[in-house]
Design a protein around this motif. Structure first.
Motif, PDB file in Angstrom:
ATOM      1  N   TYR A  18      18.450  61.239  26.416  1.00 36.09           N
ATOM      2  CA  TYR A  18      17.221  60.567  25.976  1.00 36.09           C
ATOM      3  C   TYR A  18      15.994  61.162  26.666  1.00 36.09           C
ATOM      4  O   TYR A  18      14.954  61.367  26.036  1.00 36.09           O
ATOM      5  N   ALA A  19      16.120  61.412  27.946  1.00 34.40           N
ATOM      6  CA  ALA A  19      14.998  61.995  28.685  1.00 34.40           C
ATOM      7  C   ALA A  19      14.608  63.327  28.069  1.00 34.40           C
ATOM      8  O   ALA A  19      13.433  63.614  27.837  1.00 34.40           O
ATOM      9  N   CYS A  20      15.615  64.131  27.783  1.00 36.23           N
ATOM     10  CA  CYS A  20      15.379  65.459  27.225  1.00 36.23           C
ATOM     11  C   CYS A  20      14.756  65.353  25.828  1.00 36.23           C
ATOM     12  O   CYS A  20      13.891  66.136  25.459  1.00 36.23           O
ATOM     13  N   ILE A  21      15.205  64.363  25.056  1.00 33.63           N
ATOM     14  CA  ILE A  21      14.650  64.146  23.716  1.00 33.63           C
ATOM     15  C   ILE A  21      13.176  63.752  23.819  1.00 33.63           C
ATOM     16  O   ILE A  21      12.330  64.224  23.068  1.00 33.63           O
ATOM     17  N   ALA A  22      12.871  62.883  24.779  1.00 35.34           N
ATOM     18  CA  ALA A  22      11.525  62.307  24.835  1.00 35.34           C
ATOM     19  C   ALA A  22      10.511  63.245  25.473  1.00 35.34           C
ATOM     20  O   ALA A  22       9.317  63.155  25.189  1.00 35.34           O
ATOM     21  N   HIS A  39       9.837  65.062  15.179  1.00 39.87           N
ATOM     22  CA  HIS A  39      10.652  65.355  16.369  1.00 39.87           C
ATOM     23  C   HIS A  39      12.145  65.092  16.122  1.00 39.87           C
ATOM     24  O   HIS A  39      12.982  65.922  16.463  1.00 39.87           O
ATOM     25  N   GLY A  40      12.452  63.947  15.521  1.00 39.93           N
ATOM     26  CA  GLY A  40      13.854  63.618  15.258  1.00 39.93           C
ATOM     27  C   GLY A  40      14.508  64.614  14.312  1.00 39.93           C
ATOM     28  O   GLY A  40      15.637  65.066  14.537  1.00 39.93           O
ATOM     29  N   SER A  41      13.788  64.988  13.259  1.00 41.75           N
ATOM     30  CA  SER A  41      14.357  65.918  12.286  1.00 41.75           C
ATOM     31  C   SER A  41      14.548  67.308  12.869  1.00 41.75           C
ATOM     32  O   SER A  41      15.486  68.016  12.502  1.00 41.75           O
ATOM     33  N   LEU A  42      13.647  67.688  13.773  1.00 38.41           N
ATOM     34  CA  LEU A  42      13.808  69.001  14.416  1.00 38.41           C
ATOM     35  C   LEU A  42      15.091  69.020  15.246  1.00 38.41           C
ATOM     36  O   LEU A  42      15.800  70.033  15.305  1.00 38.41           O
ATOM     37  N   GLY A 194       7.332  71.628  22.813  1.00 44.53           N
ATOM     38  CA  GLY A 194       7.905  70.383  22.300  1.00 44.53           C
ATOM     39  C   GLY A 194       9.036  70.668  21.324  1.00 44.53           C
ATOM     40  O   GLY A 194      10.107  70.052  21.386  1.00 44.53           O
ATOM     41  N   ALA A 195       8.817  71.628  20.433  1.00 41.37           N
ATOM     42  CA  ALA A 195       9.840  71.976  19.447  1.00 41.37           C
ATOM     43  C   ALA A 195      11.042  72.623  20.129  1.00 41.37           C
ATOM     44  O   ALA A 195      12.198  72.365  19.757  1.00 41.37           O
ATOM     45  N   LEU A 196      10.763  73.457  21.132  1.00 45.99           N
ATOM     46  CA  LEU A 196      11.861  74.083  21.880  1.00 45.99           C
ATOM     47  C   LEU A 196      12.744  73.026  22.531  1.00 45.99           C
ATOM     48  O   LEU A 196      13.980  73.115  22.475  1.00 45.99           O
ATOM     49  N   MET A 197      12.124  72.022  23.118  1.00 43.97           N
ATOM     50  CA  MET A 197      12.913  70.963  23.754  1.00 43.97           C
ATOM     51  C   MET A 197      13.718  70.207  22.702  1.00 43.97           C
ATOM     52  O   MET A 197      14.881  69.847  22.929  1.00 43.97           O
ATOM     53  N   ALA A 198      13.110  69.967  21.528  1.00 44.41           N
ATOM     54  CA  ALA A 198      13.851  69.314  20.441  1.00 44.41           C
ATOM     55  C   ALA A 198      15.043  70.181  20.050  1.00 44.41           C
ATOM     56  O   ALA A 198      16.154  69.668  19.816  1.00 44.41           O
TER      57      ALA A 198
END
Ligand SMILES: Nc1ncnc2c1ncn2[C@@H]1O[C@H](COP(=O)(O)OP(=O)(O)O)[C@@H](O)[C@H]1O
Ligand SMILES: [Mg+2]
Lengths: 287, 240
Positions: A18-22, A39-42, A194-198
């Protein structure tokens, strides 16, 4: 009951994810004032890429971290630079509508191309037993990678030239421009991170859970909740918020069932929004 | 007289429908300290913001070291050698003094780590308190210390001209005196300085040349000694 180590371990493994997602979602929101509805879809897109690479090309899903992350970075950079930058200084509703529309496109494309049936990677990495506690190795690795990536982002933001530029732009755009910082490139870079983390989260998710488009909205919701719990725009905030949410869900899930756990997360978000809108660690608030 | 370091002529700019600068004329000679004085809302900050590219010029020119800078981006202006210390200091909250100073050198992509460290050392020599406070959030410093940090951040870009907006605003007299001493020393090192200052006495003591700005135009200019004797200036700005 509180000390049941199995529930604690499950909560920490979930919380790290969750931390990584957020953290990427929070960065984009905090710096760009853009709520990235994609973000979720990515994350799901990256999960599918990982799954199909594993299924058809026999690529080890962990290795896909090195492929998916740069791809998502490039995608995010292009999207921000070419499209979102055009409206980035408009009110937040404009950018929200834009990313919402983009999310609809991506979500439905994925439904057409990948179908919504859950896809599961089976790795059989065994598990680690400590006393009565059973820790599946795939989840354990995913947890450490999620924590590692989150801390890596923290370090980049703290100690690198690019990180300093991002913080500077967040705090004072005009003053940052006077330092010669190219604002539009920094925006693109921030969205790309942000996208990379997603992307990285999508890989870790595919290793530990079934991938399906059905949960993209739920993942976005988790990112929201974590940001509200921990406070917006800071890596430690996302880390604390993510771990807190993971633990809460793990305990309530064991006691009252998984549906209650999800519900409680959102109830907590609403309560915090009303009582402490800057989050547990937050300083900056929703500017 | 040789060609000035910076020659602003006929500069026009503003915000939206509001025109603020109506044909600004001023020149800064290499190596000198110049000051701009004028009442609130006269357009002093807008002038600096237009020179540094934060506000787009709508007409006129800014010649600097043989280049035309009207219409350039802030990064290009900085690259050309003009640093702008904005009104209110505008240090970056959440970043340390050292990080704020390093951001001043952001655009110097060609500089080595050693060069940057060397420049950082020179800033610490000019303002020892910054060295002591280098790991502290810059916005927790006192007003005077923040101004030192903002000036240091400007100097970290290795400019040939340093523009400072509202040097003394909100600062204790002792802090202002210290800052002026430091600026004189920095100027003797070869850096030209253009300072906007609402306190005319402080401004005239620090600078060699002065420009009086009223509603977007320079109305009086000359050496500070001359202007200090000018009855109009004395009455309007020195209350004598
Ligand atoms: N961002 C802005 N948008 C619109 N008008 C502005 C803005 N900044 C300044 N102004 C107007 O421009 C005029 C000059 O302001 P400024 O350059 O800040 O004056 P000074 O620095 O001499 O006090 C004032 O009338 C002010 O109201
Ligand atoms: Mg001003």
């Amino acid at each position: 009951m509180f000390l049941d180590p199995q529930i604690l371990a499950n909560g920490l493994m979930l919380g790290a994810l969750y931390a990584c997602i957020a953290v990427g979602f929070s960065l984009v929101w905090g710096v760009l004032n853009v709520i990235n509805m994609m973000h979720g879809s990515l994350i799901i897109l990256s999960g599918y890429l990982t799954f199909f690479a594993w299924l058809h090309l026999k690529v080890n899903p962990f290795l896909m971290l090195l492929v998916v992350s740069p791809v998502l970075f490039a995608f995010g950079y292009a999207l921000q630079y070419g499209l979102i930058n055009r409206v980035v200084s408009r009110p937040v509703l404009t950018t929200l509508t834009l990313t919402f529309g983009l999310d609809m496109i991506l979500y439905n494309l994925m439904n057409v191309v990948f179908e919504a049936t859950p896809r599961r990677i089976i790795l059989d990495l065994g598990s680690l037993s400590v006393g009565d506690v059973v820790l599946p190795n795939d989840r354990l690795f995913a947890m450490f990678l999620a924590l590692g990536l989150t801390l890596l982002l923290f370090w980049v933001m703290r100690s690198s030239r690019a990180g300093r530029a991002i913080v500077a732009v967040r705090m004072d755009r005009d003053a940052a421009a006077l330092m010669g910082i190219p604002i539009r490139q920094v925006y693109a870079m921030t969205f790309a991170i942000g996208a990379l983390m997603a992307g990285a989260c999508g890989v870790l998710l595919a290793i530990t859970f079934p991938v399906t488009t059905n949960i993209s909205g739920l993942l976005l919701g988790k990112a929201f909740v974590v940001c509200v719990i921990g406070g917006l725009g800071s890596v430690p905030g996302a880390l604390v918020g993510g771990l807190a949410l993971g633990l809460i869900e793990s305990y309530t899930g064991t006691w009252w069932g998984p549906q209650t756990a999800v519900l409680l997360g959102f109830v907590l978000m609403i309560v915090l929004l009303m009582t402490r809108p800057t989050g547990l660690l937050g300083k900056a608030g929703y500017e | 007289m040789s060609e000035p370091l910076m020659q602003v002529s006929g500069l026009v700019s503003g915000y939206g429908d509001v025109q603020v600068l109506w044909g600004m004329e001023l020149a800064v000679q290499a190596g000198e300290i110049c000051c701009i004085v004028g009442s609130n809302g006269a357009g002093k900050s807008t002038l600096l913001r237009t020179i540094s590219g934060l506000v787009a010029a709508r007409g006129g020119s800014v010649r600097f070291a043989g280049r035309e800078l009207a219409g350039a981006t802030p990064a290009q202006v900085l690259q050309a050698g003009i640093a702008h210390v904005p009104e209110g200091r505008r240090l970056f909250r959440g970043l340390t003094v050292r990080d704020n100073l390093l951001l001043g050198a952001y655009h110097r992509t060609g500089a080595t780590r050693a060069e940057i460290d060397d420049d950082l050392g020179q800033i610490y020599d000019s303002f020892p308190i910054l060295k002591e406070r280098r790991n502290q959030d810059a916005t927790t410093l006192s007003g005077g210390e923040q101004q030192m940090c903002a000036i240091g951040r400007g100097i970290m870009s290795r400019p040939t001209l340093l523009m400072i907006d509202e040097l003394s605003l909100g600062l204790a007299p002792l802090a202002v005196e210290k800052l002026c001493d430091s600026l004189r020393a920095i100027n003797r090192g070869g850096l030209s300085i253009l300072v906007v200052e609402q306190d005319v006495l402080t401004a005239f003591e620090l600078a060699q040349h002065a420009f009086v700005v009223e509603t977007g135009r320079v109305t009086v200019s000359g050496s500070c000694a001359e202007l200090a004797r000018n009855p109009q200036v004395r009455q309007a700005y020195m209350g004598i």
